[in-house]
Design a protein around this motif. Structure first.
Motif, PDB file in Angstrom:
ATOM      1  N   ALA A  17       0.843  -1.209   0.000  1.00 26.13           N
ATOM      2  CA  ALA A  17       0.000   0.000   0.000  1.00 26.13           C
ATOM      3  C   ALA A  17       0.873   1.253   0.000  1.00 26.13           C
ATOM      4  O   ALA A  17       0.537   2.260  -0.633  1.00 26.13           O
ATOM      5  CB  ALA A  17      -0.922  -0.009   1.220  1.00 26.13           C
ATOM      6  N   ASN A  18       2.012   1.170   0.677  1.00 27.33           N
ATOM      7  CA  ASN A  18       2.865   2.356   0.823  1.00 27.33           C
ATOM      8  C   ASN A  18       3.738   2.643  -0.401  1.00 27.33           C
ATOM      9  O   ASN A  18       4.533   3.579  -0.384  1.00 27.33           O
ATOM     10  CB  ASN A  18       3.748   2.202   2.067  1.00 27.33           C
ATOM     11  CG  ASN A  18       2.921   2.164   3.336  1.00 27.33           C
ATOM     12  OD1 ASN A  18       1.769   2.572   3.319  1.00 27.33           O
ATOM     13  ND2 ASN A  18       3.496   1.669   4.415  1.00 27.33           N
ATOM     14  N   THR A  19       3.574   1.834  -1.455  1.00 26.62           N
ATOM     15  CA  THR A  19       4.296   2.134  -2.693  1.00 26.62           C
ATOM     16  C   THR A  19       3.504   3.100  -3.575  1.00 26.62           C
ATOM     17  O   THR A  19       3.997   3.549  -4.612  1.00 26.62           O
ATOM     18  CB  THR A  19       4.584   0.863  -3.526  1.00 26.62           C
ATOM     19  OG1 THR A  19       3.336   0.289  -3.930  1.00 26.62           O
ATOM     20  CG2 THR A  19       5.401  -0.142  -2.743  1.00 26.62           C
ATOM     21  N   ALA A  20       2.269   3.399  -3.158  1.00 30.75           N
ATOM     22  CA  ALA A  20       1.451   4.324  -3.952  1.00 30.75           C
ATOM     23  C   ALA A  20       2.041   5.730  -3.850  1.00 30.75           C
ATOM     24  O   ALA A  20       2.693   6.059  -2.863  1.00 30.75           O
ATOM     25  CB  ALA A  20       0.015   4.312  -3.434  1.00 30.75           C
ATOM     26  N   PRO A  21       1.825   6.551  -4.885  1.00 34.78           N
ATOM     27  CA  PRO A  21       2.366   7.908  -4.803  1.00 34.78           C
ATOM     28  C   PRO A  21       1.696   8.679  -3.674  1.00 34.78           C
ATOM     29  O   PRO A  21       0.535   8.438  -3.356  1.00 34.78           O
ATOM     30  CB  PRO A  21       1.999   8.507  -6.168  1.00 34.78           C
ATOM     31  CG  PRO A  21       0.868   7.676  -6.678  1.00 34.78           C
ATOM     32  CD  PRO A  21       1.066   6.305  -6.113  1.00 34.78           C
ATOM     33  N   VAL A  71      -6.267  -2.987  -1.255  1.00 31.40           N
ATOM     34  CA  VAL A  71      -5.744  -3.119   0.104  1.00 31.40           C
ATOM     35  C   VAL A  71      -5.730  -1.751   0.798  1.00 31.40           C
ATOM     36  O   VAL A  71      -6.166  -1.609   1.943  1.00 31.40           O
ATOM     37  CB  VAL A  71      -4.314  -3.720   0.071  1.00 31.40           C
ATOM     38  CG1 VAL A  71      -3.621  -3.561   1.417  1.00 31.40           C
ATOM     39  CG2 VAL A  71      -4.374  -5.190  -0.327  1.00 31.40           C
ATOM     40  N   ALA A  72      -5.266  -0.732   0.069  1.00 27.78           N
ATOM     41  CA  ALA A  72      -5.188   0.612   0.659  1.00 27.78           C
ATOM     42  C   ALA A  72      -6.584   1.120   1.023  1.00 27.78           C
ATOM     43  O   ALA A  72      -6.763   1.787   2.043  1.00 27.78           O
ATOM     44  CB  ALA A  72      -4.506   1.578  -0.309  1.00 27.78           C
ATOM     45  N   GLY A  73      -7.567   0.766   0.199  1.00 26.05           N
ATOM     46  CA  GLY A  73      -8.947   1.190   0.477  1.00 26.05           C
ATOM     47  C   GLY A  73      -9.458   0.596   1.776  1.00 26.05           C
ATOM     48  O   GLY A  73     -10.021   1.293   2.624  1.00 26.05           O
ATOM     49  N   ASP A  77     -10.305   2.780   5.182  1.00 28.79           N
ATOM     50  CA  ASP A  77     -11.636   2.715   5.797  1.00 28.79           C
ATOM     51  C   ASP A  77     -11.529   2.207   7.234  1.00 28.79           C
ATOM     52  O   ASP A  77     -12.209   2.708   8.131  1.00 28.79           O
ATOM     53  CB  ASP A  77     -12.553   1.790   4.985  1.00 28.79           C
ATOM     54  CG  ASP A  77     -12.927   2.415   3.646  1.00 28.79           C
ATOM     55  OD1 ASP A  77     -12.931   3.667   3.561  1.00 28.79           O
ATOM     56  OD2 ASP A  77     -13.197   1.664   2.692  1.00 28.79           O
ATOM     57  N   ALA A  78     -10.663   1.213   7.442  1.00 34.63           N
ATOM     58  CA  ALA A  78     -10.492   0.688   8.802  1.00 34.63           C
ATOM     59  C   ALA A  78      -9.877   1.757   9.697  1.00 34.63           C
ATOM     60  O   ALA A  78     -10.307   1.949  10.840  1.00 34.63           O
ATOM     61  CB  ALA A  78      -9.608  -0.559   8.770  1.00 34.63           C
ATOM     62  N   ALA A  79      -8.875   2.472   9.160  1.00 36.05           N
ATOM     63  CA  ALA A  79      -8.213   3.518   9.957  1.00 36.05           C
ATOM     64  C   ALA A  79      -9.205   4.629  10.302  1.00 36.05           C
ATOM     65  O   ALA A  79      -9.111   5.250  11.357  1.00 36.05           O
ATOM     66  CB  ALA A  79      -7.024   4.082   9.190  1.00 36.05           C
ATOM     67  N   ALA A  80     -10.159   4.849   9.399  1.00 40.03           N
ATOM     68  CA  ALA A  80     -11.174   5.873   9.652  1.00 40.03           C
ATOM     69  C   ALA A  80     -12.324   5.311  10.488  1.00 40.03           C
ATOM     70  O   ALA A  80     -13.321   5.993  10.721  1.00 40.03           O
ATOM     71  CB  ALA A  80     -11.705   6.423   8.333  1.00 40.03           C
ATOM     72  N   GLU A  81     -12.165   4.061  10.922  1.00 42.37           N
ATOM     73  CA  GLU A  81     -13.158   3.372  11.761  1.00 42.37           C
ATOM     74  C   GLU A  81     -14.512   3.257  11.079  1.00 42.37           C
ATOM     75  O   GLU A  81     -15.554   3.281  11.722  1.00 42.37           O
ATOM     76  CB  GLU A  81     -13.266   4.055  13.131  1.00 42.37           C
ATOM     77  CG  GLU A  81     -11.896   4.086  13.828  1.00 42.37           C
ATOM     78  CD  GLU A  81     -11.995   4.428  15.303  1.00 42.37           C
ATOM     79  OE1 GLU A  81     -13.097   4.718  15.771  1.00 42.37           O
ATOM     80  OE2 GLU A  81     -10.943   4.377  15.968  1.00 42.37           O
ATOM     81  N   ASP A  82     -14.487   3.136   9.755  1.00 40.18           N
ATOM     82  CA  ASP A  82     -15.708   2.874   8.994  1.00 40.18           C
ATOM     83  C   ASP A  82     -15.729   1.382   8.670  1.00 40.18           C
ATOM     84  O   ASP A  82     -15.260   0.944   7.608  1.00 40.18           O
ATOM     85  CB  ASP A  82     -15.707   3.722   7.718  1.00 40.18           C
ATOM     86  CG  ASP A  82     -17.026   3.619   6.966  1.00 40.18           C
ATOM     87  OD1 ASP A  82     -17.801   2.669   7.235  1.00 40.18           O
ATOM     88  OD2 ASP A  82     -17.279   4.471   6.099  1.00 40.18           O
ATOM     89  N   ASP A  84     -18.155  -0.733   8.005  1.00 44.29           N
ATOM     90  CA  ASP A  84     -18.977  -1.181   6.876  1.00 44.29           C
ATOM     91  C   ASP A  84     -18.220  -1.045   5.560  1.00 44.29           C
ATOM     92  O   ASP A  84     -18.206  -1.965   4.740  1.00 44.29           O
ATOM     93  CB  ASP A  84     -20.273  -0.355   6.801  1.00 44.29           C
ATOM     94  CG  ASP A  84     -21.226  -0.723   7.936  1.00 44.29           C
ATOM     95  OD1 ASP A  84     -21.104  -1.848   8.453  1.00 44.29           O
ATOM     96  OD2 ASP A  84     -22.064   0.118   8.291  1.00 44.29           O
ATOM     97  N   ALA A  85     -17.573   0.106   5.378  1.00 45.30           N
ATOM     98  CA  ALA A  85     -16.821   0.329   4.140  1.00 45.30           C
ATOM     99  C   ALA A  85     -15.622  -0.612   4.067  1.00 45.30           C
ATOM    100  O   ALA A  85     -15.317  -1.166   3.006  1.00 45.30           O
ATOM    101  CB  ALA A  85     -16.363   1.786   4.062  1.00 45.30           C
ATOM    102  N   ALA A  86     -14.951  -0.815   5.203  1.00 47.46           N
ATOM    103  CA  ALA A  86     -13.792  -1.721   5.221  1.00 47.46           C
ATOM    104  C   ALA A  86     -14.218  -3.134   4.841  1.00 47.46           C
ATOM    105  O   ALA A  86     -13.539  -3.818   4.060  1.00 47.46           O
ATOM    106  CB  ALA A  86     -13.128  -1.708   6.592  1.00 47.46           C
ATOM    107  N   LEU A  87     -15.365  -3.577   5.374  1.00 48.10           N
ATOM    108  CA  LEU A  87     -15.843  -4.936   5.068  1.00 48.10           C
ATOM    109  C   LEU A  87     -16.274  -5.047   3.607  1.00 48.10           C
ATOM    110  O   LEU A  87     -16.083  -6.093   2.977  1.00 48.10           O
ATOM    111  CB  LEU A  87     -16.997  -5.317   6.000  1.00 48.10           C
ATOM    112  CG  LEU A  87     -16.596  -5.549   7.460  1.00 48.10           C
ATOM    113  CD1 LEU A  87     -17.809  -5.958   8.290  1.00 48.10           C
ATOM    114  CD2 LEU A  87     -15.506  -6.611   7.580  1.00 48.10           C
TER     115      LEU A  87
END
Ligand SMILES: [Zn+2]
Length: 233
Positions: A17-21, A71-73, A77-82, A84-87
């Protein structure tokens, strides 16, 4: 907390994920999977052990970039504690995973825990990695630990990382010295505030009441700020 295989897969997923610009550790970095920039040879280094070639096809690169976005998505979403979106993102990854199989890692005994892997031995590395990351993220979700998928709190850093601390206290990624940068910045801000406070002191003192204090009457106003300053330090 998580199985060993999941912990290692999550670390790789974060690395991917951290290879993204974007901003990483205070610097703006280009896409590290951009074939045009001549960087795809980094793929075996970014995801070691999956059998990626030094010079992968553009189809493989496209596939890995798509996996990275997925994966980054989930991570964001998980980091933002969402949850539903993470699942939802996780379910898309699981849907693409297809069949899985239980295998024993190399050097296992009959009592070793088996691991889940992509359906067929010899699957293309991007397919195998995609399935593995989906399974790892699923384990996180099933354990109710999505909030352990974090993004760095460092200035100008959006790196993904997994918080494996007991008290969920990890705030910074390990790759870019972000914790140290934040501490240095906080220290400098404190010093600047102290210097500013010290600089204000002489401006406060020359008041008309100073004369009275000199006469032997300990002026309250003159004494109080001095005490406050001493306490602050
Ligand atoms: Zn960072």
């Amino acid at each position: 907390m998580f199985s060993a295989i999941t912990t290692s897969r999550l670390a790789l997923a974060a690395t991917l994920a951290n290879t993204a610009p974007g901003f990483r550790g205070g610097r703006q970095l280009p896409d590290r999977l951009d074939g045009a920039a001549g960087l795809p040879s980094a793929l075996p280094a970014i995801l070691p052990g999956w059998g990626f070639e030094e010079d992968p096809s553009s189809a493989t690169l496209r596939s890995v970039r798509k996996l990275r976005a997925a994966v980054a998505g989930v991570w964001q979403d998980a980091a933002a504690e969402d949850a539903d979106a993470a699942l939802e993102g996780l379910n898309a990854l699981l849907g693409a995973a297809g069949p899985v199989r239980a295998v024993l890692p190399p050097g296992s005994t009959v009592r070793s825990p088996a691991i889940l892997a992509a359906g067929h031995e010899g699957d293309a590395p991007d397919k195998a990695a995609s399935t593995a990351f989906a399974l790892a993220l699923a384990e996180v979700a099933l354990a109710g630990e999505l909030t352990r998928l974090r993004t760095c709190s460092g200035e100008d850093c959006s790196n993904a990382f997994v918080d494996l601390t007991r008290n969920r206290s990890k705030q910074f990624c390990d790759e870019a010295n972000c914790a140290n940068r934040a501490h240095v910045k906080a220290y400098r801000a404190r010093r600047a505030a102290e210097a500013a406070a010290a600089g204000e002191e002489p401006a406060e003192q020359p008041s008309p009441k100073d004369g009275r204090a000199k006469d032997g009457k300990p002026g309250k106003k003159n004494g109080k700020p001095a005490k406050k300053k001493a306490k602050k330090k």
